[in-house]
Scaffold this motif. Structure first.
Motif, mmCIF file in Angstrom:
data_model
loop_
_atom_site.group_PDB
_atom_site.id
_atom_site.type_symbol
_atom_site.label_atom_id
_atom_site.label_comp_id
_atom_site.label_asym_id
_atom_site.label_seq_id
_atom_site.Cartn_x
_atom_site.Cartn_y
_atom_site.Cartn_z
ATOM 1 N N ASN A 71 0.860 -1.171 0.000
ATOM 2 C CA ASN A 71 0.000 0.000 0.000
ATOM 3 C C ASN A 71 0.905 1.232 0.000
ATOM 4 N N ASP A 82 -3.011 -1.313 11.018
ATOM 5 C CA ASP A 82 -2.026 -1.297 9.929
ATOM 6 C C ASP A 82 -1.146 -2.534 10.062
ATOM 7 N N ASP A 120 0.271 4.344 0.244
ATOM 8 C CA ASP A 120 -0.060 5.306 1.292
ATOM 9 C C ASP A 120 0.582 4.913 2.626
ATOM 10 N N LEU A 121 0.598 3.599 2.929
ATOM 11 C CA LEU A 121 1.220 3.156 4.175
ATOM 12 C C LEU A 121 2.741 3.293 4.114
ATOM 13 N N SER A 165 4.332 5.603 2.610
ATOM 14 C CA SER A 165 4.543 7.031 2.844
ATOM 15 C C SER A 165 4.283 7.392 4.307
ATOM 16 N N LYS A 166 3.191 6.859 4.859
ATOM 17 C CA LYS A 166 2.817 7.157 6.240
ATOM 18 C C LYS A 166 3.948 6.809 7.214
ATOM 19 N N TYR A 167 4.638 5.704 6.955
ATOM 20 C CA TYR A 167 5.694 5.255 7.855
ATOM 21 C C TYR A 167 7.097 5.608 7.354
ATOM 22 N N LEU A 191 3.736 0.236 14.037
ATOM 23 C CA LEU A 191 2.500 0.435 13.273
ATOM 24 C C LEU A 191 1.318 0.716 14.192
ATOM 25 N N GLU A 192 0.430 1.560 13.719
ATOM 26 C CA GLU A 192 -0.809 1.831 14.449
ATOM 27 C C GLU A 192 -1.736 0.621 14.356
ATOM 28 N N GLU A 243 9.356 4.472 1.960
ATOM 29 C CA GLU A 243 9.328 4.347 0.501
ATOM 30 C C GLU A 243 10.633 3.755 -0.020
#
Length: 104
Positions: free
Chosen positions: A46, A80, A48-49, A51-53, A76-77, A56
């Motif tokens: 994913n 996730d 988006d994930l 990037s969130k963490y 991770l939250e 990349e």
């Protein structure tokens, strides 16, 4: 042959399955298998994930390793997930066998 089983169960029709999976069990017009499930031999991610963490860079060399994913353990939250390898061992064993390998 699955002929009697197919006749007795309404949902066991070719149109209810991925064509390639269903027809792989058909030999000379006789259906010998019904697909149970299908697994991809690929890892999905994913964006988006990533990037969130801030990971990349995992994709920089086009290879995501288990060590890279496991480095996220505890970070991770809730909700996730980085790895679900519940079937990976079965896939690996099947591929070794399918490619003529041996496990000692």
């Amino acid at each position: 042959p699955m002929t009697d089983v197919i006749r007795s169960q309404e949902g066991l029709q070719a149109e209810n399955y991925l064509e390639q999976a269903y027809h792989s069990g058909n030999i000379d017009g006789v259906q010998y298998t019904i697909p149970l499930d299908i697994h991809a031999n690929a890892m999905y991610y994913n964006q988006d994930l990533l990037s969130k963490y801030g990971v990349e860079h995992f994709l920089d060399d086009d290879v995501v390793t288990f060590d890279e994913l496991l480095s996220l353990q505890g970070k991770l939250e809730d909700g996730d997930y980085a790895v679900n390898d519940s079937l990976i061992s079965w896939v690996i064993l099947a591929q070794i066998q399918n490619l003529g390998g041996d496990i000692e």
